[in-house]
Design a protein around this motif. Structure first.
Motif, short mmCIF file in Angstrom:
data_model
loop_
_atom_site.label_atom_id
_atom_site.label_comp_id
_atom_site.label_asym_id
_atom_site.label_seq_id
_atom_site.Cartn_x
_atom_site.Cartn_y
_atom_site.Cartn_z
N ILE A 187 0.84 -1.20 0.00
CA ILE A 187 0.00 0.00 0.00
C ILE A 187 0.87 1.25 0.00
O ILE A 187 0.66 2.18 -0.80
N LEU A 188 1.87 1.29 0.88
CA LEU A 188 2.76 2.45 0.93
C LEU A 188 3.60 2.57 -0.34
O LEU A 188 3.84 3.67 -0.84
N ASN A 189 4.02 1.44 -0.87
CA ASN A 189 4.85 1.47 -2.08
C ASN A 189 4.06 1.88 -3.31
O ASN A 189 4.65 2.33 -4.31
N THR A 190 2.74 1.72 -3.27
CA THR A 190 1.92 2.25 -4.36
C THR A 190 2.08 3.76 -4.43
O THR A 190 2.22 4.34 -5.51
N GLY A 191 2.08 4.40 -3.26
CA GLY A 191 2.34 5.84 -3.23
C GLY A 191 3.76 6.17 -3.65
O GLY A 191 3.99 7.13 -4.40
N THR A 192 4.73 5.37 -3.19
CA THR A 192 6.13 5.60 -3.58
C THR A 192 6.31 5.46 -5.09
O THR A 192 7.03 6.25 -5.72
N TYR A 193 5.66 4.47 -5.66
CA TYR A 193 5.73 4.26 -7.11
C TYR A 193 5.24 5.48 -7.87
O TYR A 193 5.92 5.99 -8.77
N LEU A 194 4.07 5.99 -7.50
CA LEU A 194 3.53 7.15 -8.20
C LEU A 194 4.38 8.40 -7.96
O LEU A 194 4.52 9.25 -8.84
N ALA A 195 4.98 8.51 -6.76
CA ALA A 195 5.85 9.65 -6.48
C ALA A 195 7.08 9.63 -7.39
O ALA A 195 7.48 10.67 -7.95
N LEU A 196 7.67 8.46 -7.57
CA LEU A 196 8.85 8.35 -8.44
C LEU A 196 8.46 8.54 -9.92
O LEU A 196 9.22 9.13 -10.69
N ARG A 254 7.34 -4.63 -9.56
CA ARG A 254 7.96 -5.43 -8.49
C ARG A 254 7.96 -4.68 -7.17
O ARG A 254 7.92 -5.27 -6.10
N LEU A 255 8.03 -3.35 -7.24
CA LEU A 255 8.01 -2.54 -6.02
C LEU A 255 6.72 -2.73 -5.23
O LEU A 255 6.72 -2.76 -4.00
N VAL A 256 5.60 -2.86 -5.94
CA VAL A 256 4.30 -2.98 -5.27
C VAL A 256 3.84 -4.43 -5.14
O VAL A 256 2.80 -4.69 -4.55
#
Length: 294
Positions: A187-196, A254-256
């Motif tokens: 869930i947190l990495n979904t935000g990280t993915y979109l931020a990157l 892979r991040l999410v």
């Protein structure tokens, strides 16, 4: 008759009142005002949130329907290429929170390009650089705000997707707890993915300084190139499929991801690859902005 002479008073140095000093926090505040006060931007961000949650609900419904079809003894649903073994629906269900990320990255990438490239197209960038003479803080401020907003939208959408998907998945006992392994990280990495993705896209928009060209380039990098590499030219050489793992979209998946796959990048490796793309394009955009005229 005497003449009196007066010595002119020494000129006093005028005291300037420059007001509050310019700081990076003030730069961030000004960029936040730009983003939050444009109705089209707010509507686009809200649409991203709603559609990502809606796609997650559809994904959960498709899994629930497929499991019900299997339980009833009907023909197995087609979930992949012909001849491929049917995946476990319980494992697939754990990807529900991040299942709308493809649509999310399309809108976030387009928005990030527009936010930066439109300033050059309209000439607003000159006002920005006058207000913030040092160009690096100005550009960093834009990237920080775009990344922060994208992270919040992505993480919120993933969390809401989890909440919406659970009642649908529970019909066939496919639901899972938030405390399960890697669920919160996904869930947190979904935000990280979109931020990157936002940082990468702002880098593209800064380098090209053209809204249409930047959007097309971002879409090509995130969507078209992986399809070409994986589906069209992967058989030309053995190293091509291995290299395809390092494309932004493939690394971001892979991040999410919750489940590990043999031969694929780990969650950490996927994040590092995507972060490397963002850092390279950010550094290039900062360098070009310092050298070019506005």
């Amino acid at each position: 008759m005497s003449t009196s002479t007066s010595t002119p008073a020494a000129p006093t140095k005028a005291r300037r009142s420059d007001g509050p000093r310019l700081s990076f926090v003030r730069v961030l505040r000004s960029e936040w005002i730009k983003v939050s006060t444009v109705p089209s931007t707010v509507i686009l961000l809200a649409s991203t949130l709603v559609v990502m949650v809606g796609l997650a609900a559809l994904f959960a419904w498709s899994l629930q329907t497929g499991q019900a079809q299997l339980d009833s003894g009907g023909p197995p649903p087609q979930m992949g290429p012909p001849g491929e073994a049917l995946p476990d629906f319980g494992d697939l269900a754990r990807g529900a929170p991040s299942s709308g990320i493809i649509f999310g990255q399309l809108l976030i990438a387009s928005l990030a390009v527009v936010l930066i490239a439109s300033e050059w197209a309209t000439g607003m960038i000159r006002s920005t650089m006058v207000a913030v003479p040092k160009r690096v803080p100005a550009l960093l401020g834009k990237n920080v705000i775009a990344a922060a907003v994208s992270f919040l939208i992505g993480a919120a959408a993933a969390l809401l997707s989890y909440v919406v998907a659970q009642p649908i998945l529970a019909v066939e006992d496919l639901d899972f707890a938030l405390s399960d392994e890697k669920i919160v990280a996904s869930i947190l990495n979904t935000g990280t993915y979109l931020a990157l993705i936002a940082v990468i896209s702002m880098g593209i928009g800064t380098l090209l300084r053209n809204t249409a060209g930047g959007v097309v380039t971002a879409v090509g990098l995130f969507f078209v190139l992986p399809v070409i590499v994986v589906n069209l030219i992967s058989g030309l050489a053995d190293w091509i499929p291995d290299a395809a793992r390092f494309l932004p979209t493939n690394a971001g998946e892979r991040l999410v991801a919750v489940a590990a796959e043999e031969g694929a990048l780990t969650q950490l490796e996927g994040g590092l690859v995507l972060a490397a793309w963002a850092l390279v394009l950010l550094a290039a955009s900062l360098l070009v902005t310092r050298k070019r005229d506005v």
